[in-house]
Motif scaffolding. Structure first.
Motif, PDB file in Angstrom:
ATOM      1  N   GLU A 234       0.805  -1.215   0.000  1.00 54.69           N
ATOM      2  CA  GLU A 234       0.000   0.000   0.000  1.00 54.69           C
ATOM      3  C   GLU A 234       0.846   1.278   0.000  1.00 54.69           C
ATOM      4  OE1 GLU A 234      -3.553   0.053   0.303  1.00 54.69           O
ATOM      5  OE2 GLU A 234      -3.463  -2.116  -0.028  1.00 54.69           O
TER       6      GLU A 234
ATOM      7  N   GLU B  36      -2.676   5.370  -4.831  1.00 48.22           N
ATOM      8  CA  GLU B  36      -3.285   6.679  -5.070  1.00 48.22           C
ATOM      9  C   GLU B  36      -2.462   7.582  -5.981  1.00 48.22           C
ATOM     10  OE1 GLU B  36      -2.868   5.289  -2.107  1.00 48.22           O
ATOM     11  OE2 GLU B  36      -4.836   5.142  -1.156  1.00 48.22           O
TER      12      GLU B  36
ATOM     13  N   MET C   9     -10.368  15.133  -1.081  1.00 46.08           N
ATOM     14  CA  MET C   9     -10.097  14.722   0.306  1.00 46.08           C
ATOM     15  C   MET C   9      -9.966  15.955   1.205  1.00 46.08           C
ATOM     16  SD  MET C   9     -10.035  11.387   0.510  1.00 46.08           S
ATOM     17  CE  MET C   9      -9.051  10.838   1.870  1.00 46.08           C
TER      18      MET C   9
ATOM     19  N   LYS D  99     -11.124  15.225   4.875  1.00 43.06           N
ATOM     20  CA  LYS D  99     -10.677  13.852   5.074  1.00 43.06           C
ATOM     21  C   LYS D  99      -9.174  13.700   4.853  1.00 43.06           C
ATOM     22  CE  LYS D  99     -15.126  11.872   4.054  1.00 43.06           C
ATOM     23  NZ  LYS D  99     -15.923  11.002   3.225  1.00 43.06           N
TER      24      LYS D  99
ATOM     25  N   ASP E 115      -6.995  13.994   6.967  1.00 46.52           N
ATOM     26  CA  ASP E 115      -6.435  13.291   8.123  1.00 46.52           C
ATOM     27  C   ASP E 115      -6.221  11.800   7.826  1.00 46.52           C
ATOM     28  OD1 ASP E 115      -9.299  13.087   8.096  1.00 46.52           O
ATOM     29  OD2 ASP E 115      -9.265  12.442  10.185  1.00 46.52           O
ATOM     30  N   ARG E 116      -7.007  11.226   6.917  1.00 47.76           N
ATOM     31  CA  ARG E 116      -6.811   9.826   6.537  1.00 47.76           C
ATOM     32  C   ARG E 116      -5.461   9.629   5.856  1.00 47.76           C
ATOM     33  NH1 ARG E 116     -12.696   8.252   3.960  1.00 47.76           N
ATOM     34  NH2 ARG E 116     -13.911   8.674   5.848  1.00 47.76           N
ATOM     35  N   LEU E 117      -5.052  10.630   5.073  1.00 48.25           N
ATOM     36  CA  LEU E 117      -3.772  10.553   4.407  1.00 48.25           C
ATOM     37  C   LEU E 117      -2.626  10.873   5.365  1.00 48.25           C
ATOM     38  CD1 LEU E 117      -4.683  12.305   1.025  1.00 48.25           C
ATOM     39  CD2 LEU E 117      -4.815   9.885   1.607  1.00 48.25           C
ATOM     40  N   GLN E 118      -2.877  11.762   6.316  1.00 50.06           N
ATOM     41  CA  GLN E 118      -1.870  12.135   7.299  1.00 50.06           C
ATOM     42  C   GLN E 118      -1.605  11.022   8.311  1.00 50.06           C
ATOM     43  OE1 GLN E 118      -4.239  15.545   8.522  1.00 50.06           O
ATOM     44  NE2 GLN E 118      -2.481  16.894   8.086  1.00 50.06           N
ATOM     45  N   ALA E 119      -2.613  10.219   8.573  1.00 48.46           N
ATOM     46  CA  ALA E 119      -2.551   9.237   9.661  1.00 48.46           C
ATOM     47  C   ALA E 119      -1.406   8.254   9.532  1.00 48.46           C
ATOM     48  CB  ALA E 119      -3.883   8.487   9.764  1.00 48.46           C
ATOM     49  N   ILE E 120      -1.077   7.849   8.315  1.00 48.67           N
ATOM     50  CA  ILE E 120      -0.022   6.856   8.136  1.00 48.67           C
ATOM     51  C   ILE E 120       1.293   7.369   8.727  1.00 48.67           C
ATOM     52  CG2 ILE E 120       1.313   5.509   6.476  1.00 48.67           C
ATOM     53  CD1 ILE E 120      -1.198   5.628   4.657  1.00 48.67           C
TER      54      ILE E 120
ATOM     55  N   ASP F 141       0.579   8.384  12.827  1.00 48.36           N
ATOM     56  CA  ASP F 141       0.430   7.242  13.734  1.00 48.36           C
ATOM     57  C   ASP F 141       1.772   6.580  14.066  1.00 48.36           C
ATOM     58  OD1 ASP F 141      -2.257   7.742  13.674  1.00 48.36           O
ATOM     59  OD2 ASP F 141      -2.796   5.955  12.511  1.00 48.36           O
TER      60      ASP F 141
END
Length: 162
Positions: A33, A59, A144, A149, A151-156, A159
Motif C-alpha cells: 500500500e 493513489e 479529500m 478527510k 487526516d486519513r492521508l496524514q494518519a499513516i 500514527d
C-alpha cells in the motif's frame, strides 16, 4: 516489490529534467500500500532541512511532512506522482507529475505548478495519459481536503510518529 533486499528509490523530474537516486532516504516501512521514508534535504534550505514521506502506491501520491530545523512542522507537501518499479533492480522510480499541493498548519491550501504541467504537455515531456492521470490524482487529493478527510492521508505518518 521484493523485501529481501533494500529497495532503491529514485526521483525523476521533467522540469528540470533529472533522475537522481535517493540514497540517503531511510525506508522506515514498506508494504503493498505504501512506503514510508525519512530524509534530509538534498540541497540545504534555510526554512526546512528534513522530513518524512509516505509514497501512496495505489493513489499516485507522495505525502510529505517538511520540518523546520528546530523540529516544528513547516507544512505538508503533496506531490502528484506515478511509480515505475523495476523488479530486476528492485528499484522504484517516483516520477513527479509536476502538480503539487501544500497544506499549511493553519489550514491554508496552495495548489502549485499547474503551469509546469501544461508546459510539460506542450513540450512533449509527458503524455496525454500522464496528464489525465495527474489531473485525476490532483482531483482526488483536493476532494479529500474539501471533504475534511486529509487526516486519513496524514494518519499513516502521524500514527508512526514521523
Amino acid at each position: 516489490m521484493t523485501t529481501d533486499t533494500q529497495l532503491k528509490l529514485y526521483r525523476k523530474r521533467y522540469i528540470p529534467s533529472e533522475c537522481i537516486p535517493l540514497n540517503s532516504d531511510v525506508i522506515v516501512e514498506q508494504n503493498d500500500e505504501f512506503i514510508l521514508t525519512t530524509w534530509k534535504t538534498i540541497n540545504p534550505k534555510t526554512t526546512f532541512d528534513h522530513g518524512s514521506s509516505c509514497y501512496m502506491l495505489k493513489e499516485g501520491l507522495k505525502v510529505s511532512k517538511f520540518y523546520r530545523p528546530d523540529g516544528n512542522l513547516l507544512y505538508w507537501y503533496c506531490d502528484i506522482v506515478n511509480f515505475e518499479y523495476d523488479e530486476t533492480q528492485n528499484s522504484l522510480t517516483v516520477v513527479d507529475l509536476l502538480a503539487d499541493v501544500v497544506i499549511y498548519p493553519d489550514g491554508r491550501v496552495k495548489v502549485m505548478d499547474l503551469d509546469e504541467l501544461a508546459e510539460a504537455l506542450e513540450r512533449g515531456l509527458i503524455t496525454q495519459k500522464q496528464l489525465t492521470a495527474a489531473l485525476r490524482q490532483l482531483n482526488y487529493l483536493l476532494t479529500m481536503l474539501d471533504r475534511d478527510k486529509f487526516d486519513r492521508l496524514q494518519a499513516i505518518l502521524n500514527d508512526r510518529g514521523l
